[in-house]
Write an enzyme that holds these catalytic residues in place. Structure first.
Site, short mmCIF file in Angstrom:
data_model
loop_
_atom_site.label_atom_id
_atom_site.label_comp_id
_atom_site.label_asym_id
_atom_site.label_seq_id
_atom_site.Cartn_x
_atom_site.Cartn_y
_atom_site.Cartn_z
CB CYS A 1 -0.90 -0.01 1.24
SG CYS A 1 -1.85 1.50 1.50
CG HIS B 1 -4.07 9.86 -9.39
ND1 HIS B 1 -2.74 9.85 -9.63
CD2 HIS B 1 -4.21 9.72 -8.06
CE1 HIS B 1 -2.07 9.69 -8.49
NE2 HIS B 1 -2.94 9.62 -7.53
CG ASP C 1 5.75 2.92 -7.23
OD1 ASP C 1 4.78 2.39 -7.79
OD2 ASP C 1 6.17 2.58 -6.11
N GLY D 1 4.63 -2.72 -9.74
CA GLY D 1 5.24 -3.07 -8.46
C GLY D 1 5.25 -1.89 -7.53
CG HIS E 1 -2.28 6.87 -2.67
ND1 HIS E 1 -1.25 7.03 -3.56
CD2 HIS E 1 -3.23 7.76 -3.05
CE1 HIS E 1 -1.55 7.98 -4.42
NE2 HIS E 1 -2.75 8.46 -4.13
CG ASP F 1 0.47 2.48 -10.23
OD1 ASP F 1 0.22 2.89 -11.38
OD2 ASP F 1 1.63 2.33 -9.81
CD GLU G 1 1.18 -2.08 -9.63
OE1 GLU G 1 1.57 -3.25 -9.85
OE2 GLU G 1 1.94 -1.16 -9.31
CG HIS H 1 -4.86 -2.39 2.48
ND1 HIS H 1 -4.17 -2.95 3.53
CD2 HIS H 1 -4.32 -1.15 2.31
CE1 HIS H 1 -3.25 -2.10 3.96
NE2 HIS H 1 -3.33 -0.99 3.23
CD GLU H 2 -4.96 1.38 -0.56
OE1 GLU H 2 -5.02 2.48 0.03
OE2 GLU H 2 -3.93 0.68 -0.56
CG HIS I 1 -5.68 3.29 4.33
ND1 HIS I 1 -5.18 3.02 5.58
CD2 HIS I 1 -4.83 2.70 3.44
CE1 HIS I 1 -4.07 2.31 5.47
NE2 HIS I 1 -3.84 2.09 4.18
CG HIS J 1 -0.52 0.66 6.85
ND1 HIS J 1 0.45 1.31 6.12
CD2 HIS J 1 -1.47 0.29 5.95
CE1 HIS J 1 0.10 1.32 4.85
NE2 HIS J 1 -1.06 0.72 4.73
#
Length: 467
Positions: free
Chosen positions: A92, A156, A163, A166, A171, A186, A189, A206-207, A210, A216
């Site tokens: 993440c 976005h 990045d 990978g 986020h 991203d 991916e 997971h996101e 947040h 986390h």
């Protein structure tokens, strides 16, 4: 109750820079650059411009020790092979903290019914597959809290670059104004619905933790652990640490087991002592209408609906008026047109078209506007076949087909039993799931194979519920 429209957005985004290639031998200098970037991104390290020297009291060394302690590595303050291997794993994009943990100030949404919209879709998956993954990920959290999520109509732009393949996968932001609740993924991916590539459902779940206010966890078994793992669909997604954290913010759900175990006892508010509420496990259960909608099944009964994903055990029980305040109770029929992202709902000689929680303008309209004669007073059941581009309307023991392309209903009706052998007489509801039709008649449900043109199973009406 009118549903609030909160700024809860999902975006799939293009990358702006390249990541270090995983699983390749790094030189010492490359390793130091890699760990420095990792500590800057996830542990608040600020580079002072001086060449790095390994010292026990050095700021970077202290941050490295903090990172090693978080992940349960040997706390050396040095770039050993275990540390270098970990910083190259997919994860993440949000910084790490210990705990279960919430964000500073414990921000959370003040309403329990949250709306969301998907701003753009990844080309790796079809829009319907993305919708299903997102809804399923949200259900992970609604299954253990009072939270409910409604999709609104469809860049976005938070200026935090990704990045490349990978590294950072996605986020999200804590509840709040502006970017609050936004989740960004991203696009470099390869997003999938399987264990190959990057599983969208797993990362989204997971996101959204947040987006709901969790930071986390350092528990490697928790969903809120920052490092991506291969998604195992046989393992329950939420760990007790995740459940403890989200229930600290919002409290427990009123209609599910908090430990997400596969209970044979349905946790459903309809099991209350109020005789006016329908019971999903009653042997006398019948439905007014049933339809698919945005990957879920919607069961209508009097003033209420059940919302259920076919692959998820639990079901949400809601008032119709919670979503569509203008709709009357006791609807007669409903069906979905997925390619239009619309649901059509019938009551008496009128019908409405809805998209998400919005009734489209210009409705209700009369049945005769579809091409029926004015003496048709109600529709018993209906379903839409997207491959054919036709909708089938059932009235008594007959049906008519409506061509969505020509916007016309066929003049002559057909007997239900002729086109659907084994289905006799009046039906209460029908919907299509995969290559089967499910016809409801009284307390029975018939599974009809569209390829074999025959009934394959006789089921109870509450077959879809964990009774």
């Amino acid at each position: 109750m009118r549903v609030g429209n909160l700024p809860f957005l999902l975006l799939l985004c293009a990358a702006l820079s390249c990541a270090f290639p995983a699983n390749t031998r790094q030189t010492k200098e490359e390793g130091m650059q890699l760990i420095q970037k990792y500590l800057e991104n996830y542990y608040g390290f600020k580079k002072d411009g001086e060449p790095f020297v390994w010292k026990s009291d050095n700021a970077m060394t202290q941050k490295l020790k903090e990172m090693q302690e978080f992940f349960g590595l040997e706390v050396t303050g040095k770039l050993d092979s275990g540390t270098l291997d970990l910083v190259q794993k997919r994860r993440c994009g949000f910084p790490d903290v210990a705990g279960f943990s919430t964000f500073a100030g414990e921000p959370k949404w003040t309403k329990h019914v949250l709306t969301y919209r998907i701003v753009n879709y990844t080309p790796d998956l079809g829009p319907a597959e993305v919708n299903v993954a997102i809804r399923k990920a949200l259900r992970v959290w609604s299954s253990v809290t009072p939270l409910r999520f409604i999709q609104k109509d469809r860049g976005h732009n938070d200026f935090i670059p990704f990045d490349g393949p990978g590294g950072s996968l996605a986020h999200a932001y804590a509840p709040g104004k502006d970017f609050g609740g936004d989740a960004h993924f991203d696009e470099d991916e390869t997003w999938t619905k399987s264990t190959e590539g990057t599983n969208l459902f797993y990362v989204a779940a997971h996101e959204f933790g947040h987006s709901l206010g969790l930071s986390h966890s350092k528990d490697p078994n928790a969903l809120m652990y920052p490092v991506y793992r291969k998604f195992d669909p046989s393992v329950l997604l939420l760990h007790q640490d995740d459940i403890t954290g989200i229930q600290y913010l919002y409290g427990p759900s009123s209609n599910t087991n908090n430990d997400q175990t596969e209970s044979t006892e349905i946790k459903d508010p309809t099991e209350s002592k109020d005789p006016a509420l329908p019971n999903s496990c009653s042997s006398n259960l019948t439905f007014d209408a049933v339809t698919t909608f945005r990957g879920e099944l919607i069961f209508f009964k009097d003033k209420h609906i059940w919302r259920k994903h076919p692959a998820v055990r639990t079901a949400d029980f809601e008032l119709i008026s919670s979503f569509w305040p203008r709709l009357p109770p006791g609807v007669d029929a409903a069906y979905e047109i997925p390619e239009k992202d619309e649901m059509v709902i019938f009551k008496g000689n009128e019908f409405w078209v809805v998209r998400g929680d919005t009734i489209l303008s210009g409705y209700a309209q009369k049945l005769y506007t579809l091409g029926f004669s004015k003496d048709v007073s109600k529709i018993d059941a209906a379903f839409h076949n997207g491959i054919e581009g036709k909708t089938y309307y059932f009235i008594a023991d007959k049906f008519w087909s409506y061509d969505e392309r020509s916007q016309s209903v066929e003049r002559k009706s057909s007997l239900i039993r002729d086109a659907f052998p084994g289905i006799n007489g009046k039906i209460d509801a029908v919907f299509q799931h995969e290559n089967f039709l499910y016809f409801f008649s009284g307390r029975k449900q018939f599974e009809f194979d569209l390829n074999k043109k025959r009934v394959t199973r006789l089921l109870k009406t509450n077959f879809w519920f964990p009774c």
